[in-house]
Design an enzyme around this catalytic site. Structure first.
Site, short mmCIF file in Angstrom:
data_model
loop_
_atom_site.label_atom_id
_atom_site.label_comp_id
_atom_site.label_asym_id
_atom_site.label_seq_id
_atom_site.Cartn_x
_atom_site.Cartn_y
_atom_site.Cartn_z
CG ASP A 231 -1.93 -1.15 1.18
OD1 ASP A 231 -2.19 -1.67 0.08
OD2 ASP A 231 -2.45 -1.53 2.25
NE ARG A 296 -11.06 -12.06 2.84
CZ ARG A 296 -10.22 -11.07 2.54
NH1 ARG A 296 -10.06 -10.66 1.29
NH2 ARG A 296 -9.53 -10.48 3.49
#
Ligand SMILES: C=C1C[C@]23C[C@@]1(O)CC[C@H]2[C@@]12CCC[C@@](C)(C(=O)O1)[C@H]2[C@@H]3C(=O)O
Ligand SMILES: O=C(O)CCC(=O)C(=O)O
Ligand SMILES: [Fe+2]
Length: 370
Positions: A231, A296
């Site tokens: 990230d 999910r």
């Protein structure tokens, strides 16, 4: 020069209209557009075992500072409990995300991310770096979600906006607490970080919210939910529902699953905290895999510094034996570098020659998705 995080992907548009298979529920087989070559699985996958468990840290533990510092150095990822985010709020944001992704595809496309924009519904922003599409859909929120929420729920958009606003406010508070634990472990104090503000609450910090949905998949071994990436943040706070799928790459071991722990949140060290710590904290490489039977959901809060702040290695960590490894860079500039060079972005900020020489292999590999 980029001055806002929303400008980062402007030079690398993704044309959603050209992507054929966004309606996962109608697919009984994995289409070729989503079938990844076996070479993408170059490291073994491990289910959690006692030797290789991502640390779980109770934030009420008197040793939390040391535990967080150690986890940032060794893993770059950990889970936290007693974080102060109520079960009710976690339940509310999960149910908002669920209701968004269960809308009909034509409705979701009303709120599509524009080709050169950042906010809205669509494929993962990193999709253009890969020849195959990911088995997921996402909704990115930078700034107010009002415009898109009105398109999704013309009558009752307020509920979504209220929950998002409260969630971002609470997670911003938690992110500041985690920053002080991570930095405090180095002996860094409020005097060392002027941009944390007079109260040290990182008031001007920026955040983005990424809602991820991974439908059950007919051929999970050949599919990829979200490809391996780091990230671009200082840190990311991830809520995952009870279905596992998040994996982190552990040196010498392979892909290790981060199991869902009820009520816990996953914390990833991002590229900017790696820079701030002059390389001491690991920016963890992670990905999401999919499975045959369960849908999910995950919700990532991507936390970064105020847009105008230059992030560079903290001077307290430097001496003649530890020179700065990275040059100063703002978050919007870094996101622009990431949008161009993807997982090689950090080497473009390094103060020595780029590790990969002068040819950026992402420029050679970049393909049009769809
Ligand atoms: C602030 C941001 C980080 C992010 C790019 C973005 O502008 C908004 C979406 C974020 C996200 C979420 C999924 C994984 C990721 C790599 C991506 O493609 O979009 C991250 C980006 C990032 O951290 O670089
Ligand atoms: O779904 C996950 O577990 C990972 C999501 C993620 O890495 C992201 O949104 O940046
Ligand atoms: Fe991520």
């Amino acid at each position: 020069m980029l001055s806002r995080i929303s400008d980062a992907f402007r030079a690398y548009p993704i044309d959603l209209q050209s992507i054929k298979h966004l309606d996962f529920s109608s697919l009984q087989e994995l289409p070729d557009s989503h079938a990844w070559p076996s070479s993408h699985n170059d490291y073994p996958s491990h289910d959690p075992c006692s030797a290789e468990l991502v640390p779980i840290i109770d934030l009420n533990d008197p040793n939390a500072l040391d535990l967080v510092g150690h986890a940032c150095k060794t893993w770059g990822v950990f889970q936290v409990t007693n974080h102060g985010i109520s079960k009710e709020l976690l339940g509310n944001i999960e149910s908002m995300a669920r209701s968004l992704f269960s809308l009909p595809i034509q409705q979701k496309l009303q709120a599509a991310r524009s080709p050169d924009g950042i906010s809205g519904y669509g494929v993962a922003p990193i999709s253009s770096f890969f020849p195959k599409l990911m088995w997921s859909e996402g909704f990115t929120i930078v700034g107010s979600p009002l415009k898109h929420a009105r398109l999704l729920w013309p009558q009752e958009y307020n509920k979504f906006c209220d929950v998002v606003e409260e969630y971002e406010k609470e997670l911003k508070r938690l992110a500041a607490e985690l920053m002080w634990l991570a930095l405090g472990a180095f002996g860094i104090t409020k005097e060392d970080i002027k941009w944390a503000g007079p109260r040290g609450d990182f008031r001007g910090a920026s955040g983005a919210l990424q809602l991820n949905s991974y439908p059950a998949c007919p051929d999970p071994e050949r599919a990829m939910g979200l490809a391996a990436h780091t990230d671009s943040t200082l840190l990311t706070i991830l809520y995952q529902d009870s279905t596992s799928g998040l994996q982190v790459l552990r040196e010498g071991v392979g892909w290790v699953t981060v199991p869902p722990v009820p009520g816990a949140l996953v914390i990833n060290v991002g590229d900017l905290l790696h820079i701030l710590s002059n390389g001491s904290y690991k920016n963890v490489l992670h990905r999401a895999i999919v499975n045959r039977s369960s849908h999910r959901l995950s919700i990532a809060y991507l936390y970064g510094p105020p847009s105008s702040v230059q992030i560079s290695p903290l001077s307290k960590l430097l001496d003649p034996n530890h020179p700065p490894l990275y040059r100063p860079i703002t978050w919007p500039e870094y996101l622009g570098t990431k949008a161009k060079h993807f997982n090689e972005a950090l080497s473009w900020v390094r103060l020595c020659a780029p590790l990969n020489g002068f040819v950026d292999k992402n420029d050679l590999n970049r393909v049009k998705v769809g």
